[in-house]
Design a protein around this motif. Sequence first.
Motif, PDB file in Angstrom:
ATOM      1  N   PHE A  86       0.811  -1.221   0.000  1.00 18.39           N
ATOM      2  CA  PHE A  86       0.000   0.000   0.000  1.00 18.39           C
ATOM      3  C   PHE A  86       0.841   1.267   0.000  1.00 18.39           C
ATOM      4  CE2 PHE A  86      -3.867  -2.164   2.224  1.00 18.39           C
ATOM      5  CZ  PHE A  86      -4.145  -2.824   1.036  1.00 18.39           C
ATOM      6  N   ALA A 106      -2.390   0.387  -5.341  1.00 21.01           N
ATOM      7  CA  ALA A 106      -3.198  -0.443  -4.439  1.00 21.01           C
ATOM      8  C   ALA A 106      -3.544   0.328  -3.171  1.00 21.01           C
ATOM      9  CB  ALA A 106      -2.445  -1.719  -4.077  1.00 21.01           C
ATOM     10  N   THR A 109      -6.385   2.722  -3.947  1.00 24.60           N
ATOM     11  CA  THR A 109      -7.651   1.986  -3.988  1.00 24.60           C
ATOM     12  C   THR A 109      -8.141   1.676  -2.582  1.00 24.60           C
ATOM     13  OG1 THR A 109      -6.960   0.964  -6.064  1.00 24.60           O
ATOM     14  CG2 THR A 109      -8.775  -0.082  -4.878  1.00 24.60           C
TER      15      THR A 109
END
Lengths: 152, 152
Positions: A86, A106, A109
Amino acid sequence: MGTPDLDVLPPDLSAHVGYLLVRAGKHAQRLFSAQIAALGLRPPLADVVILLRARGSLSQVEIATTLAIERAHLVALLDQLEALGFVLRSADPSDRRRHAVTLTEAGTTAAERLGGMAEAVEGLLLADLSEEEREQFRSLLQRMARRAEEGD
Amino acid sequence: MGTPDLDVLPPDLSAHVGYLLVRAGKHAQRLFSAQIAALGLRPPLADVVILLRARGSLSQVEIATTLAIERAHLVALLDQLEALGFVLRSADPSDRRRHAVTLTEAGTTAAERLGGMAEAVEGLLLADLSEEEREQFRSLLQRMARRAEEGD
DNA sequence: TATTGTTATACTCTATAACTATA
DNA sequence: TATAGTTATAGAGTATAACAATA
């Protein structure tokens, strides 16, 4: 265990804002924690992700002071966020002591999903209050938070 | 560390009741914790003392469920309160599984001082609010606490 | 069978000091 | 000398399972 039995709790506790704040804070924490577990996150990890989405690249000290996390503790949190894919730590050319911490795709998101989860928790916490009452409560709580930030 | 920097914190966090509740709860806990350290107590120990003063003799399960403490955890708390001389466990003749937990005289004295300390914390937490605002806030917070007690 | 108190274990959050490398 | 990141350690709060004694 969860929550105390307010009907049996003596007024010495249940009428005190301090005690109720502690209980409500822990309850809110538990609700949020349960939501974000689906992303493999715990509250302090989620806070870092949410902050990075809003503010872009930050140094570790900047993250730590903004969120009131010990910079020593933040190290392990970022290790975990990196392991989850992340977050990235990259060298800051202008000051080689610093790491520029940024969200990966990621991570971005995940941050968006976290936003939705936080809203869901808000809904649960404020379920019994009217729109007007919610605004009152939020406003009073923010003033208390600002007060807490300063002297005590 | 203490408190976050609300002026830098993104609205994603600082506008959320959940996040503010968690922060305010931890702040309240720290204030109370600092006060009661003079009595050799920590918050869960103080909660037990305050409860016993209000309700008299209780079994361990009654204390645990009322305060939302695990009964397994309460064992160590009562050991510490006994060591401090604030509490006694005596046999309950009507049910030999149960312990009747009561305050000693020293425990009662401590409970009274705890009441004053809790009031002092209230004063700090609510310092910036008018009398009318305090009542509003207390009332809304109590409704949230009742809500938390149930479903979610 | 169910309940009371107990022991043991483990995980999260937090606080602190000290080290290194850079500035 | 001060700052950024790191390592290590310890304490507090919490959650869970399992056990003995008693109901």
